[in-house]
Write a protein that holds these residues in place. Sequence first.
Motif, short mmCIF file in Angstrom:
data_model
loop_
_atom_site.label_atom_id
_atom_site.label_comp_id
_atom_site.label_asym_id
_atom_site.label_seq_id
_atom_site.Cartn_x
_atom_site.Cartn_y
_atom_site.Cartn_z
N TYR A 1 0.83 -1.22 0.00
CA TYR A 1 0.00 0.00 0.00
C TYR A 1 0.85 1.26 0.00
N ILE A 2 1.98 1.20 0.71
CA ILE A 2 2.89 2.37 0.78
C ILE A 2 4.28 1.88 0.40
N PRO A 3 4.72 2.10 -0.85
CA PRO A 3 6.01 1.53 -1.28
C PRO A 3 7.22 2.13 -0.56
N ASP A 4 7.02 3.17 0.29
CA ASP A 4 8.13 3.71 1.07
C ASP A 4 8.36 2.92 2.36
N LYS A 5 7.51 1.92 2.61
CA LYS A 5 7.66 1.13 3.83
C LYS A 5 8.09 -0.30 3.49
N LEU A 6 8.93 -0.87 4.36
CA LEU A 6 9.42 -2.23 4.15
C LEU A 6 9.43 -2.96 5.48
N VAL A 7 9.52 -4.27 5.41
CA VAL A 7 9.78 -5.05 6.61
C VAL A 7 10.88 -6.05 6.29
N THR A 8 11.81 -6.26 7.23
CA THR A 8 12.82 -7.31 7.09
C THR A 8 12.73 -8.20 8.32
N ALA A 9 13.06 -9.47 8.12
CA ALA A 9 13.01 -10.41 9.24
C ALA A 9 14.17 -11.37 9.12
N GLY A 10 14.66 -11.82 10.28
CA GLY A 10 15.80 -12.74 10.26
C GLY A 10 16.13 -13.23 11.66
N ILE A 11 17.40 -13.54 11.86
CA ILE A 11 17.84 -14.09 13.14
C ILE A 11 17.57 -13.08 14.26
N LYS A 12 16.76 -13.48 15.21
CA LYS A 12 16.48 -12.71 16.42
C LYS A 12 15.93 -11.31 16.17
N HIS A 13 15.25 -11.09 15.04
CA HIS A 13 14.69 -9.75 14.85
C HIS A 13 13.65 -9.70 13.75
N ILE A 14 12.81 -8.67 13.85
CA ILE A 14 11.99 -8.22 12.73
C ILE A 14 12.08 -6.70 12.79
N LYS A 15 12.26 -6.06 11.63
CA LYS A 15 12.43 -4.59 11.62
C LYS A 15 11.47 -3.98 10.62
#
Length: 1481
Positions: free
Chosen positions: A827-841
């Motif tokens: 919906y908002i291409p300026d926003k992202l999410v990343t996920a991995g070892i011990k985190h989500i950002k």
Amino acid sequence: MADRTAPNCHLRLEWVYGYRGHQCRNNLYYTAAKEIVYFVAGVGVVYNTREHKQKFYLGHNDDIISLALHPERVLVATGQVGKEPYICVWDSYTVQTVSILKDIHTHGIACLAFDLEGQCLVSVGLDSKNMICVWDWRRGKVLATAPGHTDRIFDISWDLYQPSKLVSCGVKHIKFWSLCGNALTPRRGVFGKTGDLQTILCLACARDEVTYSGALNGDIYVWKGINLVRTVQGAHGSGIFSMNACEEGFATGGRDGCVRLWDLNFKPITVIDLRETDQGYKGLSVRSVCWRGDHILVGTQDSEIFEVVVHERNKPFLIMQGHCEGELWALAVHPTKPLAMTGSDDRSVRIWSLIDHALIARCNMEEPIRCAAVSTDGIHLALGMKDGSFTVLRVRDMTEVVHIKDRKEAIHELKYSSDGAHLAVGCNDNSVDIYGVVQRYKKVGECIGSTSFITHMDWSTDSKYLQTNDGGGKRYFYKMPSGKEVTNKEEIKLVQWSTWTCVLGPEVNGIWPKYSDINDINSVDANFANQILVTADDYGLVKLFRYPCLKKGAKFRKYLGHSAHITNARWSYDYQWVITIGGADHSVFQWKFVPERKSKEALHIAPQETLAESNSEESDSDQSDVPEMDSEIEQETQLSYRRQVYKDDLPQLKEQCKEKHRASTTKKREKAPGNSIRLHFIHGYRGYDCRSNLFYTQTGEIVYHVAAVGVVYNRQQNTQRFYLGHNDDILCLAIHPLKDYVATGQVGRDSSIHIWETEMLKPLSVLKGYHQYGVCAVDFSADGKRLASVGLDDNHTIVLWDWRKGEKLSAIRGSKDKIFVIKINPYIPDKLVTAGIKHIKFWHKTGGGLIGRKGNMGKTETMMCAVYGWTEEMVFSGTSTGDICIWRDMYLIKTVKAHDGPVFSMHALEKGFVTGGKDGVVALWDDTFERCLKTYAIKRAVLAPGSKGLLLEDNPSIRAISLGHGHILVGTKNGEILEVDKSGPITLLVQGHMEGEVWGLATHPHLPICATVSDDKTLRIWDLSPSHCMLAVRKLKKGGRCCSFSPDGKALAVGLNDGSFIIVNADTLEDLVSFHHRKDVISDIRFSPGAGKYLVVASCDGFADIYNVMSSKRVGVCRGSQSYITHMDWDRRGKLLQINTGAKEQLFFEAPRGKQQIIPATEVEKIDWYSWTGVLGPVCEGIWPLVSEVTDVTAASLTNDKKVLATGDDFGYVKLFKYPVKGKFAKCKRYVAHSTHVTNVRWTHDDALLVTVGGSDTSLIIWTHENEGHREPRQCDSEESDIESEDDGGYDSDVTRENEMNYTIKALSASIRTMSGIKPHLQQKELSVDERQGVVRGSRPPVSRALPQPEKLQTNNVGKKKRPIEDLVLELVFGYRGNDCRNNVHYLNDGADIIYHTASVGIVFNLASASQSFYMEHTEDILCLTINQHPKFPNVVATGQVILQTCQVCNLTEEALHWYFCQICVAVCPVTLSFIILAAL
């Protein structure tokens, strides 16, 4: 066990005392809301003077040193120092980041300025070239860069009346810049005789090309264009640091402490001398001035901000104060009142009211102050000095009680005892002195146990004990007041401490990161009431820990703001605030303590603080509070994709080896064969370390990747098409929303991402330059215009791309821990999410940067997958424990148990979700994850009859899921691709080996079948006919490295990694016989030709055993190898064995006894070999590449007609050579599909197919053999060889000469030709009669051949009427550059003109009038020219030049060369041999 989690309470920055006046200028402005914006340390401050409130911008991580205000006066740009400095553009209302600009400057950003419209921002770096950069700041895009000057630049400004013009000034220069295209072109200001050449400190632009600038001597220099036209002398008594332009005129401020106001024509209006006012003092120096209406803001060198009302200019208001330059170390808090006391190297002690946020008292001392303490009754303030003395003052009026000097070195720490009776004084000379307070500070004791300087001290509650820390990291205890050392541990254990400010001791073990220096943490203070500990360290971080903090590496909350080291931190008397002081930034920060119960509300009160607050990523504790990692994930985190040598390194390696090659080869090299191969089918899918890399295309085909190939698979026809643009392992794949384009990212030193279309398999864009070692995740935005990617570097860099333009939009360091997935908000291409070892950002784009916040989940979880939900705030992530986390923004709403074991893949549907996990179950969910609608278990029992293989095990770990065309597509860790029908049946479409290297390969002697054996402990039989499926599979007890069919094809021998081998039935794969004579890996195994009577088995311990198959007995052993055996071949008779070893030996043995034979090289050729898989010997000398030191040829196979030799090597190349391959470095045809080493190659029995296996890429690749004459252009067909064709036959002489031309080295130590005599312009010439008489005729050119006279030399020119030369105009150029250029003459204007170039001039020649017109913006030889053919752009020409060097003839630089031309009027360019005629005006 003590709680090792981060505390639930928070700190919120409430007030900052100070202003950065030192080493900065022009950093203080009024915003549109009439608030004041400035900076101190690493914080941007917006101060509302009416309400006495501050707001803070906390987006920087080091000292801010420059600031600019947007023309609309709402947005602010700030630049910082640091190794990788960046610029933040932020909103002064919301104090939120609008844009981040980075990756250009190093060391720091010295100056910033917005243009008139506010669209562009210019910045100046602190690097050696003082780089100037122009930004489109909203997009984070660089518009132009140029080296600013060799010396420091102090100010830069846009010309507000001329677009695209800038002015910069600094040490002994001023430059006027033009922005054209992406080029910044400077012209130096000409000082002439009007003023002295000196350092310019500030400037402002006015109308009509007028620029005003402030000089170091206090004069104002007025410029018109680039020329100095007048000076306003004595405008200030000394250097003018600041100049501010406004509607009313100009304001200037200088070192003399004066602010002057000038009208628009720079006529003086008034002067305000701040030194003469009530608040003034001697030495006051103005660093910044801002004039708005009737208010003037003034910032001083000593960290004060004054506000002056023009009509009451003798009464300036002092609205902010701070410590002056010099380190700030001393901090104490009042025991009963909200007061803090600070003392600094500026020799002042100051008392601050924590309620009124104001300085209430100040006293100047004789010496720099290093520490402070307030007595328990609050009456006395003790100050420790740098010279070894200490002074006690009365708090109420700052009068001196006593001054004592018993030591010669600095006092580092002072502490009053709990009962107020004693004062302990810790010194740099390792001692602690005890003084009696009531005895007028008489010395009553001394502690001398320490071996290093004293850093911290604490008294016990009963005042009978003192503990100290020293610089050597030791902790000591003393009995008070005598100072006797206490060593009895039992006695120490019973002591209760009144305060805890020591950095050593069991109670504070957890504040230390593992492996840290003991001097990193400067200050600690315990809040016993709330069981919280605050620390201050050398990295500018304030941290909160739980108290006591027993185990190293405890979790914490961290707060940024101070730039460099924080020297001290203390709780206020009532624990409402924490006070911290910065050493170099000499600022005082007041933090509000928000206890646990209020912390949730606080999160929503002050959104700006979240930039600087987080649960620490660096909290490198033991993983005891983290759930144990799943074995598959742990295995994956250990994988390294780094190579010793990358394919990118090949050109460089070849270049290094070339000289050696030229010396060693004289004979003509073997030609490449006429035959070729074409990629036909690949068995394999990369599932073991990748996720979500399997999709349906627009046309219903399936796209995935294996090795270095993007595969488009047609499931109806069982055929594959290939994208072959990559040259190393592909690690990730994403599909465009329209499902017609695919993005794939690969391993590489400078890793690339390819965007390609699935129909024609052509690349649309290749993105490089920002990822090291590999790209592990990619994702398209919902509109398909953007692409996000994650690198495999140590910081897992995230880059957001405009992929069509190949332009980086934003980049940021992602995480120190591995990132598994990246998703762009649909919906908002300026926003992202990343996920991995011990985190989500959760990230949002700000100009050229991204700002990220960690998901707040209470505990640390590893996330394996993530998708966006039905609204822009909703995110769903799958954890390593089998839960689905549901997020709104960055807050966890709830978790749902979905799978046993990790959730590896998740796919969002229009209504609902589908998930897949390690448990081998596919689950369909509703859109809220409240109900599981259906589950599918992947089992052999439900495999449909049309499957192209066999499922190795039930419930394989699922790594990828995708929906489309009424089916669910599933990729497994075992390398299988399955299609699940929604009604239940499962079809296996593609499969390959699992994780582990594949080495063993054998083709059937008379059927289109091959066998492979791998480290994954399976033996597999593959059908090479168009059905392309796996016919049989058998699990082995150990992995295997080699296999071989018997000559009749009924038996199959397999060598295993434990030194054993088995012979199985080729149809049923059941054991016929097994042996175990060796301990090392079996490396090769071969049946003898004919009846297959003998079997030779080679192992890595250097022996080859010969067995009689019929009697099942070992009949011979081949000994004599110095290394492990790599390849073996029988001769046609079955009597002779050829063996290759790891030491590059080619050995021959007689069979069956195994006796070694010596055979001359000439005889080897004549032997009729049953097979040839060896890589050594004269007949295959040419297969070894130029760079064979770093790469091995691992496998070879000769066709049955003995014409073509196929090889595989460590670089992943499959090559075809014409056999025999005599002579070094033969030409070949080279093919890329495997990623790293090709472990084995084999031709089928009829030479129709070539089969190859890749080691770590686990793929089995089938190539079609195309004979000579079959010429069909193929993407993978490469006629390359390892040596370029220049070595065979060379070039035409003209081409050779041009090829060897060097345009960069033009400066020679000596002249090209020897020159004698005196140059014409240096010769003394006799005057003619006319000249003696002073007559100058108009017909003669008015040129003097004499050198210019020094300016101050008086010459006797009486009677001479000399007219100065005003200008020279280019009239005619003879010459055209044809000697080394091509296609550089064109018609213009329908043939009326022609355009060409010579020297550094572009020439338009009119054919009718025979006149020339010139383009003269180049500074050096033009080498190429083209015209734009598009009708929209008539007469647009592009020309390119060489770089500027010095002249070969007279060794003059560019500037000198131009002057030389002007003097002699006809200049000859030595390189282009063209004549330039200059006409004098």
